[in-house]
Scaffold this motif. Structure first.
Motif, PDB file in Angstrom:
ATOM      1  N   ALA A   1      58.115  23.827  79.663  1.00 19.65           N
ATOM      2  CA  ALA A   1      57.644  24.772  80.683  1.00 19.65           C
ATOM      3  C   ALA A   1      57.462  25.975  80.331  1.00 19.65           C
ATOM      4  O   ALA A   1      56.540  26.777  80.550  1.00 19.65           O
ATOM      5  N   VAL A   2      58.255  26.481  79.225  1.00 15.10           N
ATOM      6  CA  VAL A   2      57.945  28.078  78.783  1.00 15.10           C
ATOM      7  C   VAL A   2      56.570  28.157  77.894  1.00 15.10           C
ATOM      8  O   VAL A   2      55.967  28.800  78.089  1.00 15.10           O
ATOM      9  N   SER A   3      56.677  27.074  77.059  1.00 15.88           N
ATOM     10  CA  SER A   3      55.328  27.087  76.305  1.00 15.88           C
ATOM     11  C   SER A   3      54.163  26.899  77.280  1.00 15.88           C
ATOM     12  O   SER A   3      53.041  27.656  77.012  1.00 15.88           O
ATOM     13  N   PHE A   4      54.095  26.073  78.299  1.00 13.18           N
ATOM     14  CA  PHE A   4      53.123  25.710  79.158  1.00 13.18           C
ATOM     15  C   PHE A   4      52.807  27.096  79.956  1.00 13.18           C
ATOM     16  O   PHE A   4      51.718  27.686  80.361  1.00 13.18           O
ATOM     17  N   GLU A   5      53.909  27.893  80.511  1.00 12.25           N
ATOM     18  CA  GLU A   5      53.698  29.274  81.314  1.00 12.25           C
ATOM     19  C   GLU A   5      52.945  30.163  80.293  1.00 12.25           C
ATOM     20  O   GLU A   5      52.034  31.123  80.681  1.00 12.25           O
ATOM     21  N   ILE A   6      53.566  30.183  79.095  1.00 13.90           N
ATOM     22  CA  ILE A   6      52.576  31.321  78.081  1.00 13.90           C
ATOM     23  C   ILE A   6      51.351  30.839  77.822  1.00 13.90           C
ATOM     24  O   ILE A   6      50.474  31.993  78.193  1.00 13.90           O
ATOM     25  N   HIS A   7      50.933  29.548  77.903  1.00 11.62           N
ATOM     26  CA  HIS A   7      49.600  29.213  77.617  1.00 11.62           C
ATOM     27  C   HIS A   7      48.815  29.610  79.119  1.00 11.62           C
ATOM     28  O   HIS A   7      47.792  30.056  78.958  1.00 11.62           O
ATOM     29  N   GLN A   8      49.379  29.219  80.190  1.00  6.61           N
ATOM     30  CA  GLN A   8      48.660  29.615  81.365  1.00  6.61           C
ATOM     31  C   GLN A   8      48.470  31.221  81.421  1.00  6.61           C
ATOM     32  O   GLN A   8      47.371  31.700  81.849  1.00  6.61           O
ATOM     33  N   ALA A   9      49.245  31.999  81.198  1.00  5.66           N
ATOM     34  CA  ALA A   9      49.270  33.591  81.034  1.00  5.66           C
ATOM     35  C   ALA A   9      48.054  34.024  80.016  1.00  5.66           C
ATOM     36  O   ALA A   9      47.411  34.853  80.274  1.00  5.66           O
ATOM     37  N   ARG A  10      48.046  33.330  78.801  1.00  2.63           N
ATOM     38  CA  ARG A  10      46.821  33.609  78.030  1.00  2.63           C
ATOM     39  C   ARG A  10      45.669  33.151  78.402  1.00  2.63           C
ATOM     40  O   ARG A  10      44.600  34.034  78.424  1.00  2.63           O
ATOM     41  N   VAL A  11      45.580  32.110  79.328  1.00  3.76           N
ATOM     42  CA  VAL A  11      44.153  31.474  79.675  1.00  3.76           C
ATOM     43  C   VAL A  11      43.672  32.468  80.659  1.00  3.76           C
ATOM     44  O   VAL A  11      42.581  32.810  80.810  1.00  3.76           O
ATOM     45  N   LYS A  12      44.532  33.101  81.584  1.00  5.61           N
ATOM     46  CA  LYS A  12      44.058  33.982  82.591  1.00  5.61           C
ATOM     47  C   LYS A  12      43.396  35.283  82.125  1.00  5.61           C
ATOM     48  O   LYS A  12      42.829  35.915  82.584  1.00  5.61           O
TER      49      LYS A  12
ATOM     50  N   GLU B   1      48.221  26.813  69.781  1.00  4.35           N
ATOM     51  CA  GLU B   1      49.429  27.765  70.712  1.00  4.35           C
ATOM     52  C   GLU B   1      50.665  27.001  70.210  1.00  4.35           C
ATOM     53  O   GLU B   1      50.769  25.615  70.064  1.00  4.35           O
ATOM     54  N   PRO B   2      51.846  27.850  70.022  1.00  2.00           N
ATOM     55  CA  PRO B   2      52.861  27.418  69.706  1.00  2.00           C
ATOM     56  C   PRO B   2      53.272  26.296  71.073  1.00  2.00           C
ATOM     57  O   PRO B   2      53.222  26.838  72.050  1.00  2.00           O
TER      58      PRO B   2
END
Length: 91
Positions: free
Chosen positions: A61-72, A35-36
């Motif tokens: 925080a933005v890249s972390f939030e994108i990661h969290q959304a993908r994981v869900k 992931e970027p």
């Protein structure tokens, strides 16, 4: 920008949960590291085979939030949704 860091543990309560982690973790690690914004991502089984240490570092925080959304929305997220997590997030 400050990094966002997650640390903690994933705690399985049954052989079925443990099996789900073992089956899905390799692909989850591969996808997350690609992931970027992912600077590091480690999930390591402890001496207790039902407990996994988790350490994640993202650029912001933005890249972390994108990661969290993908994981869900991922197969990993669905297969491990009922497993207890004890995480701390800084950043």
């Amino acid at each position: 920008m400050d990094n966002t860091v997650l640390t903690g543990q994933l705690r399985c309560e049954s052989a079925e949960q443990l099996s789900a982690v073992v089956e899905h973790l390799p692909r989850h690690i591969e996808l997350t590291r690609a992931e970027p914004g992912c600077l590091s991502f480690e999930v390591v089984q402890t001496d207790d085979p039902f407990v996994w240490d988790v350490s994640e570092r993202f650029e912001d925080a933005v890249s972390f939030e994108i990661h969290q959304a993908r994981v869900k929305a991922s197969e990993w997220g669905r297969a491990t949704a009922d497993i207890k997590r004890n995480y701390s997030v800084i950043g």
